[in-house]
Design an enzyme around this catalytic site. Structure first.
Site, PDB file in Angstrom:
ATOM      1  CG  MET A  30      -1.877  -1.220   1.181  1.00 44.77           C
ATOM      2  SD  MET A  30      -3.450  -0.946   1.995  1.00 44.77           S
ATOM      3  CE  MET A  30      -2.908  -0.607   3.653  1.00 44.77           C
ATOM      4  CG  HIS A  37       6.943  -2.039   2.277  1.00 48.55           C
ATOM      5  ND1 HIS A  37       6.790  -0.978   3.135  1.00 48.55           N
ATOM      6  CD2 HIS A  37       5.725  -2.634   2.191  1.00 48.55           C
ATOM      7  CE1 HIS A  37       5.535  -0.911   3.540  1.00 48.55           C
ATOM      8  NE2 HIS A  37       4.870  -1.906   2.993  1.00 48.55           N
TER       9      HIS A  37
HETATM   10  O1  PAF Z   1      -0.074  -5.703   3.586  1.00 53.44           O
HETATM   11  C1  PAF Z   1      -0.495  -4.791   2.835  1.00 53.44           C
HETATM   12  O2  PAF Z   1       0.171  -3.806   2.586  1.00 53.44           O
HETATM   13  C2  PAF Z   1      -1.898  -4.927   2.228  1.00 53.44           C
HETATM   14  O3  PAF Z   1      -2.786  -5.539   3.105  1.00 53.44           O
HETATM   15  C3  PAF Z   1      -1.890  -5.641   0.873  1.00 53.44           C
HETATM   16  C4  PAF Z   1      -1.423  -7.089   0.992  1.00 53.44           C
HETATM   17  C5  PAF Z   1      -1.009  -4.888  -0.109  1.00 53.44           C
HETATM   18  C6  PAF Z   1      -3.318  -5.678   0.299  1.00 53.44           C
HETATM   19  O4  PAF Z   1      -3.822  -4.401   0.142  1.00 53.44           O
END
Ligand code: PAF
Length: 290
Positions: A30, A37
């Site tokens: 997101m 990330h």
């Molecule tokens: O973990 C996240 O950032 C969100 O829940 C995802 C998996 C991108 C789904 O919107």
């Protein structure tokens, strides 16, 4: 690296990649990317020919009183980070591109989505499962990467992919932590300096649970009570839950055995944080279990 905003452009970019047999790794996010990330992207980079990172703040997974509008967004920063990590394609669609009409088809796994965080966020995991299934259909990756930090989400996605026969391998990537143990999260920016210092209690409680189990404790209730007491005693922190569940099914257990997930959630000030650790224990009928 290119940023693509429509499904058609993405398919046009990926079809030739797939035709020549190059593997595709997808990291759904997101945005507002942090080191957690980055670990997902570097793992995907090492295992695939082409890496796609999606950035989409999914309205379907936010409850009416949650922070959809306030959720932090910074596409420029994310693009810079992703370029430096060797990402090939950023897929950053609008809400209208993903949901041109209100979603009528929803993916839900009630037995797994209504427990743990689902008790306070009843529609959250239905929104996650629905958007992840859409992203998996849009990108059609060979592998997709999710953080263990969101342990319930990862278990739900694994089960959805298994039950619905999605042709993708789900890769769980270990949680990235600050030096004092706090799990990296986009929500950590909401913490004041004082709250930040109290927030480490989540990891300390999980470590205490690991120590309990290592010392031979197999009563889930005892392990849970210890975690709950530690978190409840911390100033500025309000316990949401402390639980020990089967790591695959997310169902509670009495005596600890097999794959277990110890999971906690708490409000630190107004910010809700979650964390978990996985443990692999001998099965109940094993001679090592008292
Ligand atoms: O973990 C996240 O950032 C969100 O829940 C995802 C998996 C991108 C789904 O919107």
């Amino acid at each position: 690296m290119q940023t693509i905003t429509t499904i058609q452009q993405l398919r046009n970019a990926l079809d030739p990649v797939r035709r020549v047999g190059r593997s595709i790794g997808l990291v759904p996010t997101m945005g507002y990317l942090h080191e957690g990330h980055a670990r997902l992207v570097t793992t995907a980079r090492a295992q695939n020919d082409e890496v796609v990172v999606s950035i989409f703040v999914n309205p379907l997974q936010f409850g009416p009183n949650e922070d959809f509008a306030q959720y932090p967004r910074d596409l420029r920063h994310d693009e810079q980070l992703l370029a430096s990590l060797g990402c090939d394609i950023v897929f950053a669609p609008s809400v209208d591109e993903i949901y041109p009409e209100p979603a009528v088809t929803l993916v839900d796994l009630p037995a797994m989505s209504q427990v743990l965080c689902g008790r306070t966020r009843p529609i959250h995991f239905r929104g996650v499962a629905t958007v992840v299934s859409k992203l998996l259909h849009i990108v059609q990756p060979d592998k997709a990467y999710f953080g263990q930090k969101d342990g319930q989400q990862l278990a739900i996605i694994r089960r959805m992919v298994q039950d619905l026969n999605f042709p993708v391998e789900i890769v769980g990537v270990p949680t990235v932590r600050e030096p004092d143990g706090l799990a990296k999260s986009s929500r950590n920016i909401y913490l004041s300096q004082l709250e930040r210092s109290h927030a480490t209690v989540l990891y300390r409680a999980l470590q205490a649970a690991v120590a309990d189990v290592a010392a031979g404790q197999i009563s889930a209730a005892m392990v849970i009570a210890n975690m709950a007491a530690l978190i409840s005693a911390e100033p500025e922190v309000r316990l949401d839950y402390a639980e020990v569940v089967n790591a695959q099914t997310l169902q509670p257990m009495d005596r600890l055995s097999g794959s277990i997930m110890m999971a906690v959630a708490a409000y630190v000030g107004k910010t809700r944080l979650i964390d978990n650790v996985l443990l692999e224990l001998p099965p109940l009928d094993s001679p090592n279990v008292p």
